[in-house]
Design an enzyme around this catalytic site. Structure first.
Site, short mmCIF file in Angstrom:
data_model
loop_
_atom_site.label_atom_id
_atom_site.label_comp_id
_atom_site.label_asym_id
_atom_site.label_seq_id
_atom_site.Cartn_x
_atom_site.Cartn_y
_atom_site.Cartn_z
CB SER A 165 -41.30 -32.80 -18.13
OG SER A 165 -40.22 -33.30 -17.36
CG ASP A 166 -38.73 -26.53 -17.58
OD1 ASP A 166 -37.61 -26.90 -17.14
OD2 ASP A 166 -38.98 -25.34 -17.82
CD1 TRP A 167 -33.86 -30.52 -14.20
CD2 TRP A 167 -34.72 -30.43 -16.27
NE1 TRP A 167 -33.00 -31.18 -15.06
CE2 TRP A 167 -33.50 -31.15 -16.32
CE3 TRP A 167 -35.44 -30.29 -17.45
CZ2 TRP A 167 -32.99 -31.68 -17.51
CZ3 TRP A 167 -34.94 -30.82 -18.63
CH2 TRP A 167 -33.73 -31.49 -18.65
#
Ligand SMILES: *[C@@H]1O[C@H](CO)[C@@H](O)[C@H](O)[C@H]1NC(C)=O
Ligand SMILES: *[C@@H]1O[C@H](CO)[C@@H](O)[C@H](O)[C@H]1NC(C)=O
Ligand SMILES: *[C@@H]1O[C@H](CO)[C@@H](O)[C@H](O)[C@H]1NC(C)=O
Ligand SMILES: *[C@@H]1O[C@H](CO)[C@@H](O)[C@H](O)[C@H]1NC(C)=O
Ligand SMILES: *[C@@H]1O[C@H](CO)[C@@H](O)[C@H](O)[C@H]1NC(C)=O
Ligand SMILES: *[C@@H]1O[C@H](CO)[C@@H](O)[C@H](O)[C@H]1NC(C)=O
Ligand SMILES: *[C@@H]1O[C@H](CO)[C@@H](O)[C@H](O)[C@H]1NC(C)=O
Ligand SMILES: *[C@@H]1O[C@H](CO)[C@@H](O)[C@H](O)[C@H]1NC(C)=O
Ligand SMILES: *[C@@H]1O[C@H](CO)[C@@H](O)[C@H](O)[C@H]1NC(C)=O
Ligand SMILES: *[C@@H]1O[C@H](CO)[C@@H](O)[C@H](O)[C@H]1NC(C)=O
Ligand SMILES: *[C@@H]1O[C@H](CO)[C@@H](O)[C@H](O)[C@H]1NC(C)=O
Ligand SMILES: *[C@@H]1O[C@H](CO)[C@@H](O)[C@H](O)[C@H]1NC(C)=O
Length: 792
Positions: free
Chosen positions: A279-281
């Site tokens: 996932s992106d942050w």
């Protein structure tokens, strides 16, 4: 029996509520694709998979959960060590133009700059050298390269991190970057998947009455997502990329990190992706439902600066397996996907430890928050820059696009009196680091080598244009005068002697800032740069303009007779001044080409940022109604004049294109649809078979050496569905030729290159009828055209 977390349940409710309204619209929901495919080691990863399996067999359930969940640690993203198995953990670090969270590192040219070089070798080398630095600092995963935002909207705040709104050029740059990065034994991460084309409302926000306003939903039709947005990701998978980062936005109402259609469907089934999706942050909004939709790793895990909450993964995975709501086999597949690239790249064989100095630059995780012990026993403050400045200077120069050159203004020939103007010319004044947690950084004074946010870098030095010009002037005995204050230089040139009218050349340096988290609100250069150019050109009849910019700038001064030359230098990294001086003086012949279109007017672009005020909870609907008509595809389709077209760029020499020949490589045995074959990473291998060879000869007809970029554009027959772009880039090469020299170049067109995505068949289809193949030096400077009928 699907476990949904509270928030995912809420989303489901919201989605159901919105359903009636959406069914009648032209965009639907993402179709469900379950279960999540297991990896099989396709494409040469089988023996690494066997090692991953052996590793997996020794893990407890808790450890499996830990292997797919970020934890506070020394890096931007951390997977905890398991000392019992000699596993030191995984360190994931930014980013695409160099190691951001580190000292003694280089800042390389940004993605858009690399793309403007149109040079596969330099793009590969940029990948390799950034990767060498990150590896030497102990990172296992380099969080790049960036395909999206590809630049659907010229206002996109992160377009500069990526390459180009043309999927073909973007895909080539992705593949060569990934091959370069992974050649040194570090994992690449293709990001951000998918439909991530604006910063505005990229994350959910909270309304004044405490309700969640969902993130922007990119509503993209099936043909468009195939032909434009996922094309470069297919190339990334084909190049063997280890990981793919899912993005913040929603797609057709469903968050990108829990969208089973794009993750399980496109990425893992259609493209046969064997690595892991992280996932992106802070982009994970569910546990089991995201896992079942294809998400393999949650970052940054249990603590995140965007969502200061415990992870939906971690312990929740253990509990969900124990209570029967999540199959342990799925967790096993996640761990295999994470560990196979690790073994494939031999990261178990004596990898560098994380440089302890990184810890002090970590804004996410102070050491007091760490739960696990990471190995920080290596040398601190390692200088990993090596001789990388050489490539940075070379790529910076090779990527500079010469847009205008009249009156023989360039290259400079021993100018006696030089004027330098503009706040982009001088040294940085506020710091060498443009990353701020508030995303500020657009300071008045100082040249702009890169943008802001997670894709920035930490400079150890910068060569400002003014310094490089002074150094060169010293050799030539020229006099350099300068005014770096834009207001002063626009209003009062009285301090100059000789006065502006008598200067041999006036160099005006302009800049345009862009950063993660904000889109641009204008396509003009910053700091009233247009006024500055007008003011200088009013007095100086040899005004040369240089922009250091995030991407598209409209250039209202382009037709000014005293503006004799214009350079788009984009974000060149730390050797900025040397790169531009090399080109100004003709030591390097300019050969950059625009990786996007510069329109005559800002209002000519068809793809603004969606920016709502007082939006309801589900109002952020970004309909990609332009479909395939992005950038030059739109301008060509609408038959609109532009200032400088896609692929454009001048040289100090001239080139000719010899006759064009087409060879039928497939031998007349072509079917419209690809023969059914087992998928390999990238997709059906038949899609990547060359079916036509297009050959021509390029000659340097001028008097100096130089490089040029012949370009091949494919025009589809009239049998294709409506709104197909008139022509699309499907081949290019960068050739360096000495005066008189000629070279033969062949472009191999693959089946995919001459197909469109047939939404009924769910296949790439070669259309019946006659294609037009256009060969030229830009998207509008077509020198030869031939027709061919592949299915006849
Ligand atoms: C997007 O498309 C949907 C469905 O066609 C439509 O209801 C909605 O109004 C559109 N939104 C915008 C902002 O154009
Ligand atoms: C979005 O909806 C459109 C229209 O129903 C469909 O063609 C497309 O495949 C969907 N895309 C995704 C990513 O779900
Ligand atoms: C994945 O493999 C497991 C066995 O490890 C099997 O139970 C499961 O059905 C497989 N899943 C898919 C989608 O094939
Ligand atoms: C499970 O996930 C939810 C949502 O992030 C979180 O509130 C909860 O603390 C997690 N539970 C555990 C045991 O980590
Ligand atoms: C199983 O565990 C998950 C994760 O903590 C929890 O959210 C869920 O409510 C549990 N389900 C059942 C049926 O107990
Ligand atoms: C680092 O070195 C210390 C002291 O030599 C040792 O006790 C520790 O185990 C080492 N840490 C790791 C993770 O290797
Ligand atoms: C820039 O020039 C303007 C106009 O001459 C002046 O008012 C201003 O103080 C100058 N700024 C700096 C930082 O010197
Ligand atoms: C520009 O100005 C210089 C100096 O005044 C003059 O010598 C030259 O002829 C001018 N060039 C053009 C093209 O007008
Ligand atoms: C969006 O609107 C806000 C408020 O009007 C404005 O501050 C911001 O600059 C706009 N963003 C863009 C990208 O135009
Ligand atoms: C161009 O520069 C000359 C000075 O060399 C000036 O006289 C003239 O007005 C300028 N032209 C324009 C259009 O500003
Ligand atoms: C650009 O377009 C806007 C709106 O159509 C118009 O007002 C403006 O004059 C145009 N600017 C130029 C430089 O053509
Ligand atoms: C097509 O071009 C490639 C690359 O130049 C070459 O290897 C191949 O032999 C060519 N095929 C035919 C049939 O000409």
């Amino acid at each position: 029996m699907v476990l949904v977390s509270y928030r995912a349940a809420l989303l489901t409710l919201l989605a159901c509520g919105a359903s009636a309204q959406w069914e009648s619209g032209s965009y639907g929901y993402s179709p469900p694709v379950y279960p999540s495919p297991n990896m099989t080691g396709l494409g040469g990863w089988q023996s690494a998979l066997a090692k991953a399996d052996a590793f997996l067999s020794q893990l407890t359930l808790d450890e499996k959960a830990q292997m797919v969940t970020g934890t506070p640690g020394p890096c931007e993203g951390n997977i905890a060590p398991i000392p019992r198995l000699g596993f030191n953990g995984l360190c994931l670090q930014d980013g695409p133009l160099g190691a951001r969270q580190a000292d003694f590192v280089s800042v390389f040219p940004a993605g858009v700059t690399a793309a403007a070089s149109w040079d596969r070798d330099l793009i590969y080398q940029r990948g390799a050298e950034t990767a060498e630095e990150l590896k030497a600092k102990g990172a296992h995963v380099l969080l790049g390269p960036v395909s999206e935002p590809l630049g659907r909207s010229p206002y996109g705040g992160r377009n500069w991190e990526g390459f180009s709104p043309d999927p073909y050029l973007n895909g080539v740059a992705m593949a060569y970057s990934i091959m370069g990065i992974q050649s040194v034994g570090i994992q690449a991460c293709a990001k951000h998947f998918i439909g991530y084309e604006q910063e505005t409302q990229r994350n959910p926000t909270i309304s004044s009455d405490g309700q969640t306003i969902e993130a922007v939903s990119s509503n993209i039709d099936d043909r468009t997502i195939h032909e434009i947005y996922s094309w470069p990701f297919a190339d990334a998978v084909r190049a063997g990329v280890s990981s793919v980062m899912c993005s913040y936005n929603r797609l057709n109402q469903s968050y990108a990190c829990q969208n089973s259609y794009t993750l399980n469907g496109m990425l893992k089934t259609e493209f046969g992706f064997q690595g892991y999706v992280l996932s992106d942050w802070g982009a994970t909004y569910a546990g089991v439902s995201a896992i079942e939709a294809g998400l393999d790793m949650d970052m940054p895990g249990s603590i995140g600066f965007l969502s200061p909450t415990p992870s939906y993964f971690g312990q929740n995975i253990t509990i969900a397996v124990q209570n029967g709501s999540l199959a342990e086999e799925r967790v096993d597949d996640m761990v295999r996907r994470v560990m196979t690239p690790y073994f494939y790249l031999n990261q178990d064989q004596g990898y560098p430890t994380v440089d302890p100095s990184s810890v002090h630059m970590n804004v996410l995780f102070p050491q007091s928050e760490w739960v696990y012990q990471f190995d920080l026993n290596g040398t601190s403050n390692r200088d990993v820059r090596d001789n990388h400045a050489t490539l940075i200077r070379e790529l910076g120069a090779s990527a500079i696009v010469l847009l205008k050159n009249t009156n023989g203004a360039l290259p400079l020939k021993n100018p006696k009196y030089i004027g330098v103007f503009g706040n982009d010319a001088g040294d940085l004044t506020n710091s060498l680091y443009l990353f701020r947690t508030d995303f500020s950084g657009n300071y008045a004074y100082g040249t702009l080598p890169m943008g802001g946010g997670s894709g920035t870098g930490r400079l150890t030095y910068i060569v400002p244009p003014l310094d490089a010009i002074k150094a060169r002037a010293k050799i030539d005995g020229s006099l350099v005068q300068y005014i770096l204050n834009n207001t002063m230089a626009s209003t009062d040139l009285s301090s100059l002697y000789p006065p502006a009218q008598e200067l041999d050349v006036c160099l005006v340096f302009l800049k345009t800032w862009a950063t993660e988290n904000y889109d641009r609100s204008s396509l003009d250069v910053d700091w009233d740069g247009n006024t500055l150019v007008e003011a200088i050109a009013a007095s100086c009849n040899n005004t040369v303009v240089v922009t250091h910019s995030a991407g598209v700038n409209v250039l209202p001064f382009a037709s000014h007779p005293n503006v004799t030359a214009i350079f788009a230098a984009h974000y060149p990294g730390q050797e900025s001044g040397n790169s531009i001086v090399d080109v100004l003086y003709g030591d390097v012949n300019p050969s950059g080409r625009l990786p996007y279109t510069i329109a005559l007017n800002e209002s000519d672009y068809n793809t603004p940022i969606l920016n709502l005020t007082n939006a309801g909870l589900n109002d952020w609907q970004l309909n990609f109604t332009e479909s395939l008509l992005v950038d030059y595809r739109y301008f060509d389709y609408a038959n609109k004049s532009v200032l400088y077209e896609f692929g454009y760029g001048l040289s100090y020499t001239n080139f000719s294109l010899g006759d064009m020949t087409i060879e039928d490589v497939a031998g007349g045995s072509l079917s419209a649809l690809p023969p059914a074959q087992a998928v390999v990473p990238g997709g059906n291998p038949a899609l990547f078979e060359t079916v036509l060879n297009v050959t021509t000869q390029v000659q340097n007809t001028g008097s100096v050496s130089g490089a040029t970029v012949p370009q091949l554009y494919v025009g589809m027959p009239s049998t294709v569905p409506p709104r197909t772009p008139p022509k699309q880039l499907r081949g290019f090469d960068k050739l360096t030729l000495s005066p008189g020299e000629a070279e033969t170049v062949t472009f191999g067109l693959t089946r995919r290159d001459i197909s469109y995505w047939d939404v009924e068949a769910q296949q790439w289809r070669i259309p019946e009828g006659t294609f037009t193949l256009n060969l030229g030096f830009t998207s509008r400077d077509i020198r030869h055209t031939m027709t061919v009928c592949p299915l006849c």
